[in-house]
Motif scaffolding. Structure first.
Motif, PDB file in Angstrom:
ATOM      1  N   PHE A  13      50.816  49.494 -30.214  1.00  0.00           N
ATOM      2  CA  PHE A  13      51.713  50.570 -29.800  1.00  0.00           C
ATOM      3  C   PHE A  13      52.596  50.042 -28.667  1.00  0.00           C
ATOM      4  N   ASP A  14      53.900  49.985 -28.883  1.00  0.00           N
ATOM      5  CA  ASP A  14      54.835  49.474 -27.884  1.00  0.00           C
ATOM      6  C   ASP A  14      55.639  50.609 -27.259  1.00  0.00           C
ATOM      7  N   SER A  29      54.959  55.153 -22.618  1.00  0.00           N
ATOM      8  CA  SER A  29      55.302  55.415 -21.219  1.00  0.00           C
ATOM      9  C   SER A  29      54.106  55.834 -20.364  1.00  0.00           C
ATOM     10  N   ASP A  30      53.130  56.572 -20.972  1.00  0.00           N
ATOM     11  CA  ASP A  30      52.064  57.150 -20.146  1.00  0.00           C
ATOM     12  C   ASP A  30      50.654  56.784 -20.588  1.00  0.00           C
ATOM     13  N   GLY A  31      50.483  55.731 -21.356  1.00  0.00           N
ATOM     14  CA  GLY A  31      49.153  55.221 -21.678  1.00  0.00           C
ATOM     15  C   GLY A  31      48.377  56.095 -22.636  1.00  0.00           C
ATOM     16  N   GLY A  85      51.944  45.462 -25.527  1.00  0.00           N
ATOM     17  CA  GLY A  85      51.654  44.041 -25.623  1.00  0.00           C
ATOM     18  C   GLY A  85      50.369  43.586 -24.957  1.00  0.00           C
ATOM     19  N   LYS A  86      49.627  44.487 -24.318  1.00  0.00           N
ATOM     20  CA  LYS A  86      48.402  44.099 -23.609  1.00  0.00           C
ATOM     21  C   LYS A  86      47.180  44.656 -24.313  1.00  0.00           C
ATOM     22  N   PRO A  87      46.120  43.827 -24.417  1.00  0.00           N
ATOM     23  CA  PRO A  87      44.890  44.314 -25.037  1.00  0.00           C
ATOM     24  C   PRO A  87      44.306  45.482 -24.249  1.00  0.00           C
TER      25      PRO A  87
END
Length: 467
Positions: A437-438, A441-443, A461-463
């Motif tokens: 998911f790119d 905005s709010d995790g 882009g982060k695990p």
């Protein structure tokens, strides 16, 4: 190596639903094998090679003269002859409701438009229907069938409900749909219907229609078997569009659905078994697909789940949810499989949406989603909301166990995941496998969820590890 972002762009622009990761041969315990079995046992209705053209029964082209009686005569002749096609030739045809009977295929030719009357009296007498999950006697749906077998609506033509901010939609009671202060709306009748459902009032006494302002569904086969709707365009629906109720063996294929009015859900199988929805395009004023099974007390009275639903190859534009389960799901929902779909619009709220509360209850589970490309959605890729409408105020405990997402990519959303159960109704067994998911905005929001697993999930882009 192709990046996930490049893969998303390819999937969205070409429609090629390639998996995000290499997939091994299906295992014997692969849950997707069940989806293949469901599709294999769905019966597509077949019809004798006989045509009953509506002009032979008095229909007049031009969209000015009502052809209701001609359509009814053609349907009667077709079913009495043992079945065939009731053919609508090219041109514009005005009619009241069309009631299908066993072994009848309503064939809407290319360049034919069937316009449905905006005169509410044409939709009388009242028929048995389900309105927001509660059975009642109300206006006839625009196309209706009751306890019929082998029925279809096919062709490349258009079915136009003619709803607008002048007809049907103002009854919602919202100013943005044409309602004005001092004019009637559905609220009183809606509340009365729900009270009747919870009080177990006999259905024959739940009389609505004229003066109640409960809008009719568009296409509603009720207690039918072997149902097909294929190829046609549906637009300007008064209310829910494709709404099979208590049906078995349903195929919804190749539809173009375009209605921006209130509650114009695209396809709502309710308390149905063995349903295939494929290669459809949805642009709606509510959920694109919403799987249902009855509301509150009336849902417990009927107590029939929706189960064995396969969705594939669909395109979702505007709407509240791309694939939604709920909220009228008191009877339960089991075995839902959705794959190879594309969803993309700033006016699409959620990609995958599950909504329930403690007034509904219901046992839900075994939901599988894979190979879905989401360009953007306004809220979240996955939303689980047990606080919908009445939230935790009821005495019933919604159950949700087993939601599995695999190879889902998204280009933009506020949240990647918004999953919220209730303190006494914890959601269980949520798995995201190789999803990306790119531009989130709010995790994520996760509340009252147990057994959440992330395998190869990345956000921006982060695990990400499961909470």
């Amino acid at each position: 190596m192709t990046t996930r972002r490049h893969l998303l762009q390819t999937m969205m622009t070409t429609g090629v639903m390639a998996p995000l990761v290499a997939e091994a041969r299906p295992r014997a315990d692969d849950p997707w094998a069940e989806a293949d079995r469901i599709v294999a046992r769905i019966v597509r209705p077949h019809f004798p090679a006989r045509d009953f053209v509506v002009t032979d029964f008095g229909a007049t082209e031009g969209g000015k003269t009502k052809c209701t009686e001609a359509f009814a005569k053609a349907v009667d002749a077709c079913t009495k002859a043992g079945g065939g096609r009731v053919v609508v030739p090219e041109g514009v045809w005005l009619t009241g409701p069309i009631h299908l009977k066993s072994n009848v295929n309503l064939f809407v030719s290319r360049d034919a438009t069937v316009r449905f009357s905006t005169d509410t009296a044409d939709y009388l007498p009242l028929v048995l229907t389900r309105w927001e999950g509660v059975e009642c006697m109300n206006y006839s749906p625009l196309i209706y069938a009751f306890e019929a077998e082998n029925i279809a609506v096919t062709g490349e033509g258009t079915l136009d409900g003619q709803a607008s901010d002048v007809y049907w939609w103002p009854w919602k009671g919202k100013m943005n749909f044409g309602w004005r202060e001092g004019t009637p709306n559905q609220d009183a009748a809606r509340n009365r219907l729900f009270a009747m459902g919870d009080a177990n009032t006999p259905v024959a006494e739940r009389l609505f229609g004229e003066g109640s302002y409960l809008r009719p569904n568009f296409f509603e086969p009720y207690r039918c078997k072997n149902v097909l709707i294929e190829g046609v365009t549906l637009r300007n629906a008064p209310f829910w569009e494709v709404h099979p109720v208590l049906c078995r063996s349903v195929t919804v294929r190749g539809l173009t659905i375009d209605s921006a009015g209130p509650n114009t859900d695209g396809c709502d199988p309710e308390s149905c078994r063995d349903v295939l929805i494929e290669n459809c395009s949805f642009n709606t004023g509510d959920d694109c697909i919403a799987i249902k099974s009855g509301r509150n007390g009336d849902g417990r009275r009927v107590n029939v789940p929706s189960e064995n639903i396969v969705i594939r190859g669909c395109r979702m534009k505007d709407g509240h949810g791309g694939v939604t389960i709920g909220s009228e799901i008191t009877g339960g929902v089991h075995n839902v499989f959705a794959e190879n779909c594309r969803m993309d619009s700033p006016d699409l709220w959620n990609a995958i949406r599950i909504k329930n509360n403690a007034m509904r209850g219901g046992n839900l589970g075994n939901f599988h989603f894979r190979n879905i490309a989401v360009g953007q959605v306004a809220h979240a890729v996955l939303t689980i909301d047990f606080n919908y409408e009445e939230g935790g105020k009821g005495a019933y405990h919604p159950v949700l166990k087993g939601v599995h997402l695999s190879s889902i990519v998204s280009g933009k959303s506020k949240y990647g995941i918004d999953a919220q159960g209730l303190p006494n109704a914890v959601v269980e067994d949520i798995t995201l496998d190789h999803c990306a998911f790119d531009n989130v905005s709010d995790g994520v929001i996760v509340k009252y969820v147990r057994g959440m697993k992330f395998r190869g999930l990345t956000i921006n882009g982060k695990p990400v590890s499961a909470p």
